[in-house]
Design a protein around this motif. Sequence first.
Motif, PDB file in Angstrom:
ATOM      1  N   ALA A  21      95.735  -4.352  73.703  1.00 30.92           N
ATOM      2  CA  ALA A  21      95.288  -3.166  72.968  1.00 30.92           C
ATOM      3  C   ALA A  21      96.419  -2.587  72.128  1.00 30.92           C
ATOM      4  O   ALA A  21      96.218  -2.197  70.962  1.00 30.92           O
ATOM      5  CB  ALA A  21      94.752  -2.119  73.946  1.00 30.92           C
ATOM      6  N   LEU A  22      97.611  -2.527  72.692  1.00 31.02           N
ATOM      7  CA  LEU A  22      98.770  -2.018  71.957  1.00 31.02           C
ATOM      8  C   LEU A  22      99.112  -2.938  70.788  1.00 31.02           C
ATOM      9  O   LEU A  22      99.420  -2.474  69.678  1.00 31.02           O
ATOM     10  CB  LEU A  22      99.964  -1.878  72.891  1.00 31.02           C
ATOM     11  CG  LEU A  22      99.874  -0.745  73.921  1.00 31.02           C
ATOM     12  CD1 LEU A  22     100.960  -0.891  74.985  1.00 31.02           C
ATOM     13  CD2 LEU A  22      99.983   0.620  73.236  1.00 31.02           C
ATOM     14  N   ALA A  23      99.046  -4.247  71.005  1.00 35.68           N
ATOM     15  CA  ALA A  23      99.351  -5.206  69.942  1.00 35.68           C
ATOM     16  C   ALA A  23      98.348  -5.111  68.792  1.00 35.68           C
ATOM     17  O   ALA A  23      98.688  -5.406  67.638  1.00 35.68           O
ATOM     18  CB  ALA A  23      99.375  -6.626  70.511  1.00 35.68           C
ATOM     19  N   LYS A  24      97.128  -4.694  69.108  1.00 40.02           N
ATOM     20  CA  LYS A  24      96.100  -4.532  68.078  1.00 40.02           C
ATOM     21  C   LYS A  24      96.202  -3.197  67.353  1.00 40.02           C
ATOM     22  O   LYS A  24      95.400  -2.906  66.467  1.00 40.02           O
ATOM     23  CB  LYS A  24      94.705  -4.680  68.709  1.00 40.02           C
ATOM     24  CG  LYS A  24      94.368  -6.112  69.128  1.00 40.02           C
ATOM     25  CD  LYS A  24      92.986  -6.185  69.744  1.00 40.02           C
ATOM     26  CE  LYS A  24      92.579  -7.613  70.072  1.00 40.02           C
ATOM     27  NZ  LYS A  24      92.350  -8.407  68.855  1.00 40.02           N
ATOM     28  N   GLY A  25      97.175  -2.386  67.746  1.00 38.14           N
ATOM     29  CA  GLY A  25      97.417  -1.144  67.032  1.00 38.14           C
ATOM     30  C   GLY A  25      96.630   0.055  67.504  1.00 38.14           C
ATOM     31  O   GLY A  25      96.560   1.071  66.805  1.00 38.14           O
ATOM     32  N   TYR A  26      96.075  -0.020  68.697  1.00 42.20           N
ATOM     33  CA  TYR A  26      95.319   1.116  69.226  1.00 42.20           C
ATOM     34  C   TYR A  26      96.255   2.181  69.809  1.00 42.20           C
ATOM     35  O   TYR A  26      97.293   1.858  70.393  1.00 42.20           O
ATOM     36  CB  TYR A  26      94.377   0.658  70.335  1.00 42.20           C
ATOM     37  CG  TYR A  26      93.108   0.000  69.855  1.00 42.20           C
ATOM     38  CD1 TYR A  26      91.986   0.756  69.533  1.00 42.20           C
ATOM     39  CD2 TYR A  26      93.028  -1.393  69.742  1.00 42.20           C
ATOM     40  CE1 TYR A  26      90.811   0.137  69.100  1.00 42.20           C
ATOM     41  CE2 TYR A  26      91.866  -2.016  69.315  1.00 42.20           C
ATOM     42  CZ  TYR A  26      90.763  -1.238  68.995  1.00 42.20           C
ATOM     43  OH  TYR A  26      89.604  -1.848  68.567  1.00 42.20           O
ATOM     44  N   GLU A  27      95.858   3.431  69.660  1.00 40.32           N
ATOM     45  CA  GLU A  27      96.435   4.502  70.466  1.00 40.32           C
ATOM     46  C   GLU A  27      95.693   4.446  71.796  1.00 40.32           C
ATOM     47  O   GLU A  27      94.468   4.611  71.835  1.00 40.32           O
ATOM     48  CB  GLU A  27      96.225   5.859  69.805  1.00 40.32           C
ATOM     49  CG  GLU A  27      96.770   7.026  70.617  1.00 40.32           C
ATOM     50  CD  GLU A  27      96.469   8.380  69.989  1.00 40.32           C
ATOM     51  OE1 GLU A  27      96.866   9.391  70.588  1.00 40.32           O
ATOM     52  OE2 GLU A  27      95.828   8.420  68.914  1.00 40.32           O
ATOM     53  N   VAL A  28      96.406   4.183  72.873  1.00 38.16           N
ATOM     54  CA  VAL A  28      95.738   3.884  74.137  1.00 38.16           C
ATOM     55  C   VAL A  28      95.652   5.097  75.053  1.00 38.16           C
ATOM     56  O   VAL A  28      96.554   5.934  75.100  1.00 38.16           O
ATOM     57  CB  VAL A  28      96.426   2.715  74.881  1.00 38.16           C
ATOM     58  CG1 VAL A  28      96.312   1.432  74.077  1.00 38.16           C
ATOM     59  CG2 VAL A  28      97.876   3.029  75.183  1.00 38.16           C
ATOM     60  N   TYR A  29      94.543   5.135  75.779  1.00 37.32           N
ATOM     61  CA  TYR A  29      94.278   6.163  76.779  1.00 37.32           C
ATOM     62  C   TYR A  29      93.953   5.445  78.090  1.00 37.32           C
ATOM     63  O   TYR A  29      92.783   5.227  78.420  1.00 37.32           O
ATOM     64  CB  TYR A  29      93.105   7.046  76.349  1.00 37.32           C
ATOM     65  CG  TYR A  29      93.413   7.984  75.203  1.00 37.32           C
ATOM     66  CD1 TYR A  29      93.561   9.349  75.422  1.00 37.32           C
ATOM     67  CD2 TYR A  29      93.556   7.491  73.905  1.00 37.32           C
ATOM     68  CE1 TYR A  29      93.851  10.209  74.369  1.00 37.32           C
ATOM     69  CE2 TYR A  29      93.852   8.343  72.855  1.00 37.32           C
ATOM     70  CZ  TYR A  29      93.997   9.704  73.090  1.00 37.32           C
ATOM     71  OH  TYR A  29      94.295  10.552  72.050  1.00 37.32           O
TER      72      TYR A  29
END
Length: 229
Positions: A21-29
């Motif tokens: 998810a981080l590699a795809k550029g998401y701001e993660v929750y």
Amino acid sequence: MKRAIVLLSGGLDSTTCLSVALAKGYEVYPISFDYGQRHKKELDCVRQIVKYYDIKNHKLIHIDNVGGSALTDSNINVPDYEGTSNIPVTYVPARNIIFLSYAVGYAEVVDADAIFIGVNAIDYSGYPDCRPEFIEAFERMIKVGTKRGVEGKPIKIETPLLKLSKAEIIKLAYENKAPLHLTTSCYRGGDKACGVCDSCVLRLKGFKEAGIEDPIEYSIDVEEKFRTL
């Protein structure tokens, strides 16, 4: 920035999922659950992983323990690895239904477009809520049962590990520099992984096939175990 909820247990798969998810550029929750599991060490791992990534938006949900599983009932022993296709006693009734329901609600609150979950239909222990049919059914439910869904903006359930072998998951984690040294997979939840429960054996087999050394500690001789895998 696009946002995503990540179901984070502290295990190998969910941590790899977070790295994707981080590699795809998401701001993660990230969202984690204390559901009375005997392997509470995984929650300590979650805290370390969140700290490693410097994530500020982590949520820990406490759920009453309904029992019915070797992972939530101390009267049911966690078995050693058996390699059968039967649903094992470590199955937790409706666990992913409950977890994803919380995640969907949280996604609507923070306006997230996706939920990442580390389910896997290849190297898994026979759990019915890890299959593609389950994910597809849950997505249909989201479309008709949420505000975003009926307004034409349904929340997507992302399953990047669904069709990967455990070895492929481990290689992906290393490509993404995921902190696998901070994870745990053991169902028994000791200070060191037991190395003989379903989850430990599947993890060890994955590292062996990937040709990578597992960075966590085990209470058994891992090299000796490798010779039996």
